[in-house]
Design an enzyme around this catalytic site. Structure first.
Site, mmCIF file in Angstrom:
data_model
loop_
_atom_site.group_PDB
_atom_site.id
_atom_site.type_symbol
_atom_site.label_atom_id
_atom_site.label_comp_id
_atom_site.label_asym_id
_atom_site.label_seq_id
_atom_site.Cartn_x
_atom_site.Cartn_y
_atom_site.Cartn_z
ATOM 1 N N SER A 154 0.677 -1.265 -0.440
ATOM 2 C CA SER A 154 0.168 0.378 -0.011
ATOM 3 C C SER A 154 0.705 1.379 0.055
ATOM 4 O O SER A 154 1.953 1.657 0.374
ATOM 5 C CB SER A 154 -0.628 0.226 1.739
ATOM 6 O OG SER A 154 -1.369 1.221 1.371
ATOM 7 N N TYR B 118 -2.400 0.125 9.969
ATOM 8 C CA TYR B 118 -2.570 -0.998 8.443
ATOM 9 C C TYR B 118 -1.209 -0.579 7.521
ATOM 10 O O TYR B 118 -0.809 -1.472 7.126
ATOM 11 C CB TYR B 118 -3.082 -0.082 7.630
ATOM 12 C CG TYR B 118 -3.547 -0.422 6.298
ATOM 13 C CD1 TYR B 118 -4.193 -2.196 5.988
ATOM 14 C CD2 TYR B 118 -3.866 0.097 5.544
ATOM 15 C CE1 TYR B 118 -4.318 -1.636 4.662
ATOM 16 C CE2 TYR B 118 -3.680 0.175 4.039
ATOM 17 C CZ TYR B 118 -4.631 -1.163 3.436
ATOM 18 O OH TYR B 118 -4.066 -1.207 2.326
#
Length: 335
Positions: free
Chosen positions: A127, A152
């Site tokens: 990501s 995350y």
């Protein structure tokens, strides 16, 4: 090829599975269909895949090692695309354990399944959030990413390190893709475009964080899928130019690569909203709010490495992509 796609009922996974089937690959979809967002949308994506020849599906979680290994043994994939994960930056502040279960425990299960079954290539989702508090633009895969600002992001950075270990120790070819903000038809309801569209059509105000002044490298789903497939077809080997005296996170003496996958063209959020207003034919009422904890102010992908190695060339302007999303949304929800 036989390709196992985890997260096959997800936004990117369902589009990828469609494209792989269209070119003649066999696809085994694996997804737990959890309720992080509307499961009926996930099922609707899956229902488009299930009737197609060459597609099989098993419901299961990455952290369920027995179920995952049963899927591998039943299908015997040649290549694997791991897109399943607990997604979302903001939710990681509320439920950190879900990220450890899916993104850490689940990912080591993927690595072990690939290692012991001779998988030719593992492509996995990282990501753009790994860039955290970095301010040098555009974000390059050669940059240090040691300052994540959400759990995350930390789990995605961990995935990159875990993949490198398996590439180094066991010769497993792995490629990590740092996705920048992906949007388009069948998109996720927790993402800005979906939320904004829903509220504007309902005559409700939208929450605009950082007063709309942050920018995102919005990348249309078709461009993303094209990049994933090009990457899947490009199995990495050891980088002959890798220098351990000047190491880079992007390559290795092992069969390992990291790439940004984005549009290389950031758009300010206020401009994104303006395009959406034009497509909807309605003005948005905006609640202008400060930047949320865990969010990064800007994202901007340097995709030179992916372009060089695979020929990746994103081509969809935000005006086209948003219009396509709005047309899908109106058709799907009957608005």
């Amino acid at each position: 090829m036989r390709v196992l796609v985890t997260g096959a009922a997800g936004f990117i996974g369902s589009h990828l599975s469609q494209r792989l089937l269209a070119r003649g690959d066999e696809v085994f979809g694996y997804d737990n269909l959890n309720d992080y967002y509307d499961p009926t949308l996930k099922q609707a994506r899956l229902d488009r895949l299930l009737p197609q020849a060459g597609f099989r599906f098993a419901k299961g979680a990455l952290e369920d090692r027995a179920a995952l290994e049963a899927a591998f043994d039943a299908f015997k994939p040649q290549r694997v695309v791991n897109l399943a994960a607990q997604a979302g930056v903001r939710y990681s502040l509320e439920n950190p354990q879900a990220y450890i279960d899916s993104n850490i425990v689940g990912f080591v299960n993927i690595l072990e399944a690939c290692r012991h079954r001779g998988v030719e290539h593992l492509v996995y989702a990282s990501s753009s959030s790994v860039y955290g508090s970095n301010r040098k633009m555009p974000f390059a895969v050669e940059d240090s990413v040691d300052h994540p600002v959400s759990l995350y992001a930390a789990t995605k950075k961990s995935n990159e390190l875990m993949a490198h270990t398996y590439s180094h120790l066991f010769g497993l070819p792995t490629t990590g893709l740092r996705f920048f903000t992906v949007y388009g038809p069948w998109g996720r309801p927790d993402m800005a475009l979906f939320l904004f569209t829903k509220r504007i059509l309902a005559g409700q105000p939208i929450d605009v964080f950082n007063h709309g002044r942050h920018s995102r490298d919005f990348t249309y789903i078709d461009d993303i899928v094209e990049g994933v497939i090009r990457t899947l077809d490009t199995v990495p080997g050891p980088d002959p130019s890798y220098d351990p005296l000047q190491p880079t996170p992007a390559t290795s003496s092992a069969p390992y690569r990291l790439y940004n996958i984005g549009n290389h063209s950031p758009v300010e959020l206020l401009r994104y909203i303006q395009v959406l207003e034009e497509c909807l034919g309605r003005k948005a009422e905006m609640n202008l709010l400060p930047l949320q904890p865990g969010d990064v102010p800007d994202s901007y992908a340097d995709v030179q490495a992916l372009r060089r190695d695979t020929g990746y060339a994103p081509s969809t302007p935000v005006e086209t992509g948003v219009r396509n999303f709005v047309e899908w949304y109106r058709a799907y929800y009957g608005q």
